[in-house]
Design an enzyme around this catalytic site. Structure first.
Site, PDB file in Angstrom:
ATOM      1  N   GLU A 128      46.539  31.954  36.260  1.00  0.00           N
ATOM      2  CA  GLU A 128      47.056  31.893  34.894  1.00  0.00           C
ATOM      3  C   GLU A 128      46.208  30.975  34.019  1.00  0.00           C
ATOM      4  OE1 GLU A 128      49.040  34.054  34.107  1.00  0.00           O
ATOM      5  OE2 GLU A 128      49.714  34.651  36.102  1.00  0.00           O
ATOM      6  N   GLU A 201      42.489  41.238  34.668  1.00  0.00           N
ATOM      7  CA  GLU A 201      43.089  40.696  35.886  1.00  0.00           C
ATOM      8  C   GLU A 201      42.021  40.370  36.920  1.00  0.00           C
ATOM      9  OE1 GLU A 201      46.202  39.696  36.420  1.00  0.00           O
ATOM     10  OE2 GLU A 201      46.523  40.224  34.325  1.00  0.00           O
TER      11      GLU A 201
END
Length: 297
Positions: A128, A201
């Site tokens: 993150e 991602e």
């Protein structure tokens, strides 16, 4: 580059929003839709993180294992300390949000804390933080806000048909136009989200593995999350599918249409990439990894 991409994304979604307004109400409908889109663009830039965090009932914390790990990893990544939030949800998941590294937040579900070791939790938080460092969070959060509004506006086509004559609304009800808007608008918005998430991602996995220093920890966390998250519902995400691309693992699985709009790359492929990265990285020296043999509790 990400600021430019965000600008282009906002322009594209604004145009789509205007087209829906035109299809439903002609020129006047388009003007109203564009005015709403302009207001939403400004609001989503400044407040989208608060909107999403509020949507999931995220509570900010200033201590505990998640806060401590985030602080250590943010320092290693050369980032300002983000706000840390906990979401009371049994589905193991996490996301980052915020318009810049100086205005960022990390949110972690309680379900994730229940099943991961401290080392694996560090891998997820590092992922993150990688989104924050790459400035992905602005685009991802703004997209969630606007795409959700587009889908909501498209649903109005269930009640109002569209028909144009010489560029103006004819006043007649056109179910065909309404059906096209209902179908095409959400699909277009989800395709934008899918393109954003699938490419980013992989990048966040790589950078996150470098930040935490252990690609296999992140790989192990992804394996656990994939196996567990699909068995536990996330009602808020199901009600707001436009936010699905923000999570580290796709939170959607209840509705039959969810798989058609998967916003995440295949988890097995992500794990394989991380395993290759682990083989390519130098072997860590003893005690080099600060997360080894430590637990969340």
């Amino acid at each position: 580059m990400n600021i430019l991409k965000t600008g282009l994304l906002l322009a594209g979604l604004t145009a789509l929003f205007g087209w829906i307004g035109w299809a439903l109400g002609g020129t006047s409908g388009m003007v109203i839709a564009l005015a709403l889109a302009a207001a939403m663009n400004v609001g989503s830039f400044w407040f989208s993180d608060r909107i999403v965090l509020g949507m999931y009932g995220a509570q900010e914390v200033h201590d505990g294992a998640v806060y401590q790990i985030t602080a250590e990893l943010a320092q290693r990544a050369g980032l300002p300390m983000p706000r840390v939030h906990i979401i009371d949800s049994p589905q193991p998941n996490a996301f980052a949000t915020g318009r810049s590294p100086n205005h960022a937040a990390v949110a972690v579900n309680t379900g994730l804390m229940d099943i991961l070791t401290r080392q694996e939790l560090a891998g997820v938080i590092a992922h993150e933080l990688a989104h924050i460092k790459n400035r992905d969070t602005l685009t991802m959060t703004v997209t969630a806000t606007i795409a959700g509004a587009i889908s909501m506006l498209a649903n109005f086509a269930m009640f109002f048909g569209g028909g144009q004559q010489n560029g103006e609304r004819s006043g007649g009800h056109n179910p065909l136009v309404a059906m096209l808007v209902m179908f095409l608008a959400p699909v277009a918005a989800m395709l934008v989200q899918m393109a954003i998430s699938r490419t980013r991602e992989y990048g966040a996995d790589r950078l996150g593995a470098e930040i935490c220093g252990d690609p296999l920890a992140l790989a192990g966390a992804l394996s656990k999350l994939e196996h567990t998250a699909r068995r536990i519902d996330n009602p808020v995400a199901e009600e707001n599918p436009a936010t699905a691309h923000m999570f580290i693992i796709n939170p959607l699985h209840v509705n039959k249409m969810d798989n058609l709009f998967s916003t995440h790359p295949n988890t097995a492929n992500r794990i394989a990439e991380l395993e290759q990265l682990a083989h390519a990285m130098p072997s860590p020296r003893p005690n080099r990894n600060p997360w080894q043999h430590r637990h969340v509790a």
